[in-house]
Write an enzyme that holds these catalytic residues in place. Structure first.
Site, short mmCIF file in Angstrom:
data_model
loop_
_atom_site.label_atom_id
_atom_site.label_comp_id
_atom_site.label_asym_id
_atom_site.label_seq_id
_atom_site.Cartn_x
_atom_site.Cartn_y
_atom_site.Cartn_z
N GLY A 11 0.73 -1.17 -0.09
CA GLY A 11 -0.01 0.07 -0.02
C GLY A 11 0.90 1.09 -0.03
O GLY A 11 2.09 1.43 -0.75
N CYS A 12 0.26 2.27 0.71
CA CYS A 12 1.07 3.60 0.71
C CYS A 12 2.38 3.45 1.40
O CYS A 12 2.77 2.67 2.59
CB CYS A 12 0.30 4.40 1.36
SG CYS A 12 1.13 6.00 1.74
N PHE A 13 3.75 3.78 0.94
CA PHE A 13 4.86 3.71 1.39
C PHE A 13 5.06 4.40 2.69
O PHE A 13 5.93 3.95 3.45
CB PHE A 13 6.01 4.02 0.45
CG PHE A 13 5.84 5.13 -0.42
CD1 PHE A 13 5.42 6.35 0.25
CD2 PHE A 13 6.36 5.13 -1.57
CE1 PHE A 13 5.60 7.67 -0.72
CE2 PHE A 13 6.27 6.24 -2.32
CZ PHE A 13 5.63 7.53 -2.01
N TRP A 14 4.40 5.30 3.01
CA TRP A 14 4.34 6.28 4.38
C TRP A 14 4.16 5.16 5.29
O TRP A 14 4.96 5.13 6.50
CB TRP A 14 3.26 7.35 4.42
CG TRP A 14 3.64 8.22 3.36
CD1 TRP A 14 4.85 8.55 2.70
CD2 TRP A 14 2.55 9.15 2.99
NE1 TRP A 14 4.65 9.74 1.88
CE2 TRP A 14 3.27 10.12 2.20
CE3 TRP A 14 1.24 9.51 3.16
CZ2 TRP A 14 2.53 11.20 1.51
CZ3 TRP A 14 0.56 10.40 2.71
CH2 TRP A 14 1.26 11.23 1.87
N TYR A 154 -4.25 11.49 7.18
CA TYR A 154 -3.88 9.83 6.72
C TYR A 154 -2.78 9.58 7.63
O TYR A 154 -2.98 8.33 8.06
CB TYR A 154 -3.30 9.99 5.44
CG TYR A 154 -2.87 8.78 4.68
CD1 TYR A 154 -4.26 8.18 3.84
CD2 TYR A 154 -1.85 8.09 4.97
CE1 TYR A 154 -3.54 6.90 3.35
CE2 TYR A 154 -1.52 7.00 4.35
CZ TYR A 154 -2.53 6.15 3.52
OH TYR A 154 -2.47 4.89 3.24
#
Length: 176
Positions: A11-14, A154
């Site tokens: 998913g999102c790399f963060w 987020y």
């Protein structure tokens, strides 16, 4: 000291970056884009979903301090490997679940841990398993994003809970 590398898409790399920065033995975490067909893609290009890239983190780690198996167990615990091309509200092939190895010797471990996760989850793991085919670092504004923006929406509602889940479940892996 021999350092090892593994590249993970969840998913999102963060989210993955925030988790793996806390793992003892991980010496570097670089957000980026991997296994696509466009050289040096931008965040905006990858977000369109047509470059073939996944948002990834590339981990450098010391195998004398943390094993690949442990890193992969964390990976399967902090994201949903059963949803194709999505994590929560992040939808598109850039948000797929994937493990990309640089060293062919890692493939058996990757496949074994994935089979164990699949059995544990009752089947349905859709994680892409493949050799790394191109890695491009993300733009600098993505580096340590959660650390710099913990109260951004987020981060507060998606990244934070994943970090908390990791810290509760994997206390033995926490950086001291």
């Amino acid at each position: 000291m021999r350092m090892c590398t593994i590249t993970l898409a969840g998913g999102c790399f963060w989210c993955l970056e925030a988790v793996y920065l806390r793992v003892a033995g991980v010496t570097a975490v670089q957000s980026g884009y991997a296994n696509g067909h466009l050289p040096q893609p931008s965040y905006e290009q990858v977000c369109r979903g047509d470059t073939g890239h996944a948002e990834v983190v590339q981990l450098q780690y010391d195998p004398t301090q943390v094993e690949l198996r442990a890193l992969l167990e964390v990976f399967y615990a902090v994201h949903d490997p059963t949803t194709l091309n999505r994590q929560g509200n992040d939808v598109g092939p850039q948000y797929r679940s994937g493990i990309y190895w640089s060293d062919p010797a890692d493939e058996p471990v990757v496949r074994a841990v994935t089979a164990e996760a699949d059995a544990l989850l009752g089947g349905g793991v859709v994680t892409e398993l493949a050799p790394l085919s191109g890695f491009w670092p993300a733009e600098p504004e993505h580096d340590r994003y959660f650390e710099r923006n913990p109260w951004q929406g987020y981060c507060a509602f998606v990244v934070g809970p994943k970090v908390a889940k990791f810290q509760q479940r994997f206390t033995s892996l926490l950086r001291r």
